[in-house]
Enzyme design. Structure first.
Site, short mmCIF file in Angstrom:
data_model
loop_
_atom_site.label_atom_id
_atom_site.label_comp_id
_atom_site.label_asym_id
_atom_site.label_seq_id
_atom_site.Cartn_x
_atom_site.Cartn_y
_atom_site.Cartn_z
N HIS A 1 0.77 -0.82 -0.05
CA HIS A 1 0.08 0.07 0.02
C HIS A 1 1.03 1.47 -0.15
O HIS A 1 0.43 2.53 0.11
CB HIS A 1 -1.07 0.09 1.23
CG HIS A 1 -0.46 0.40 2.74
ND1 HIS A 1 -0.96 0.97 3.61
CD2 HIS A 1 0.88 -0.47 3.16
CE1 HIS A 1 -0.38 0.98 4.73
NE2 HIS A 1 0.85 -0.31 4.48
N HIS A 2 2.06 1.37 -0.07
CA HIS A 2 3.24 2.56 0.62
C HIS A 2 3.56 2.49 -1.28
O HIS A 2 4.08 4.04 -1.12
CB HIS A 2 4.26 2.31 1.10
CG HIS A 2 3.50 2.58 2.47
ND1 HIS A 2 3.17 3.29 3.44
CD2 HIS A 2 4.17 1.79 3.58
CE1 HIS A 2 2.87 3.24 4.55
NE2 HIS A 2 3.96 1.90 4.81
N ALA A 3 4.03 1.79 -2.15
CA ALA A 3 4.30 1.83 -3.05
C ALA A 3 3.51 2.10 -3.88
O ALA A 3 2.33 2.49 -4.54
CB ALA A 3 4.28 0.12 -3.45
N ASN B 1 -0.33 5.69 1.31
CA ASN B 1 0.30 6.75 0.41
C ASN B 1 0.16 6.38 -0.73
O ASN B 1 -0.57 6.72 -1.28
CB ASN B 1 1.37 7.47 0.78
CG ASN B 1 2.50 6.57 0.21
OD1 ASN B 1 2.49 5.54 1.58
ND2 ASN B 1 3.31 6.98 -0.34
#
Length: 419
Positions: free
Chosen positions: A149-151, A192
């Site tokens: 989910h940060h990629a 993000n």
């Protein structure tokens, strides 16, 4: 039809068709830099979950979904070509070059198998989502890593290489398998990457509950603040619930669900729900430092599973205490299967992190034997969290938690009549 249980005491006919995605090869993604001190994103994370589900006989009630690596076409709908080319090159790099390459990113490690494991992780979630949105399964749990989910479109960060959930969503939307998709991200860190990718898309509702700490908690950006509500056509379809400190617990999360997440979900009426299921808000997690119990994760899963006929998939994100993530996942899977047990059967919070992930576990000096399910198992369509987890269900929010949720509700009222 679901496979039948084998252990005495389990009911033999379960109506929910629940799948799971798992591949042992995802453990090949490992940290080359310091093998003596395991990285928080430990390769054993997926095994620990799978092992507890297997020993609890839950896998006998579920369907294993065949996994294929995500294709370049599927990946490039989300990520930039130059970034994928850089990941592709890591397959033939020597150790020193891999360490140099990983240092270009924020909180990422790489080995020669990392990119293939990332493609398996994204592909595993994709395969499971296709089974659910097609109606062949009702729900599922993707036991995958590395997380995603940060990629971002052009870079790795926060232990994430490919944005698994974004890749799955783009594929589902492109193929017309769903029109409205809701993402609930209860990982302790703000997702993000997911937010940035769908910030202008009114067909994707992104809701994140995360530690914010005034913007100081990872990923240390103001993008996780409550005023980030989406852009252009996507305005109102981004909801951030930014906790201001550590220590948030069951009462805070359930207050957020009751006051905000569930009412909005009912109004949005998604065709499909994906949970970015990090378990680093769990009790005993060394990074999240919060107090969410396995019972609470089960309750939140149950609440979301009641929305719009319950097409739902959980995808593993963070969570860095092996026992905490295994027991939290166990609670979520029980909720998907509709299993309930007598109140009081769950161990006390002080020792829950020591129960039953191994045949004989010794954790923090506490020795405890394997978990055994007897007549406490029940299964029917009327799974009741008030019976299942009375302490969790009746917990009230903290003062700080309530203030955050109430302020987010105030901001979101202009977009959601239900509030």
């Amino acid at each position: 039809m679901p496979r039948k249980a084998t252990r005495k005491g389990l009911l033999r006919d379960f109506s929910p068709r629940v799948g799971y995605a798992y591949d042992l090869r995802m453990q090949y993604h490992c940290d080359l830099d310091d093998t003596d001190d395991p990285h928080p994103e430990d390769p054993r994370r997926t095994y620990w979950i799978h092992n507890l589900l297997e020993r609890s006989d839950l896998l006998n009630l579920m369907h294993a979904v065949k996994i294929f690596p995500a294709t370049d076409t599927q990946i490039l709908r989300v990520h930039r070509n130059h970034y994928i080319n850089s990941l592709e090159k890591t397959k033939v790099m020597e150790r020193a070059s891999l360490i140099d390459e990983q240092n270009k990113y924020d909180s990422v490690y790489l080995c020669s198998e990392s990119y293939y494991c990332a493609k398996l992780s994204a592909g595993g979630l994709l395969s499971l989502c296709h089974e659910v949105v097609s109606g062949r399964l009702d729900s599922g749990f993707a036991i995958v890593r590395p997380p995603g989910h940060h990629a971002c479109k052009s870079r790795a960060m926060g232990f994430c290489l490919l944005n698994n959930i974004a890749i799955a969503i783009e594929d589902i939307l492109l193929n017309g398998l769903a029109e409205r998709i809701m993402v609930v991200d209860w990982d302790i860190h703000h997702g993000n990457g997911i937010q940035d990718i769908f910030i202008r898309n009114p067909n994707v509702l992104y809701c994140s509950l995360h530690r914010y700490d005034g913007g100081d908690f990872y990923p240390a950006s103001n993008e996780g603040n409550m005023d980030k509500v989406g852009k252009d056509a996507g305005r109102g379809f981004n909801i951030n619930i930014p906790w201001v400190t550590s220590g948030m617990g069951d009462g805070d999360y359930l207050y957020a669900f009751n006051q905000l997440i569930i009412p909005v979900a009912k109004q949005f009426s998604p065709d499909f729900i994906i949970i970015a299921s990090g378990f680093d808000a769990a009790i005993c997690d060394p990074i999240g430092e919060c107090d969410v119990s396995p019972e609470c994760y089960a309750t939140m899963t149950h609440m979301l599973n009641e929305i719009n006929n319950g097409k739902i998939v959980l995808s593993l994100e963070g969570g860095y205490n092996l026992d905490a993530i295994a027991n939290s996942a166990l609670g979520c899977v029980k909720a998907l299967l509709g299993i309930k047990w007598r109140a009081g059967f769950i161990p006390e919070q002080a020792i829950y992190n020591a129960y039953a992930t191994l045949s004989a576990a010794e954790i923090n000096g506490v020795s405890i034997g394997p978990q055994v399910y007897r007549d406490e198992w029940k299964a029917d369509g009327g799974w009741d969290p008030k019976i299942e987890v009375p302490e969790c269900f009746n917990a009230g929010p903290s003062v700080l938690g309530k203030e955050v949720v109430d302020e987010v509700v105030r901001i979101q009222k202009q977009y959601w009549k239900c509030l």
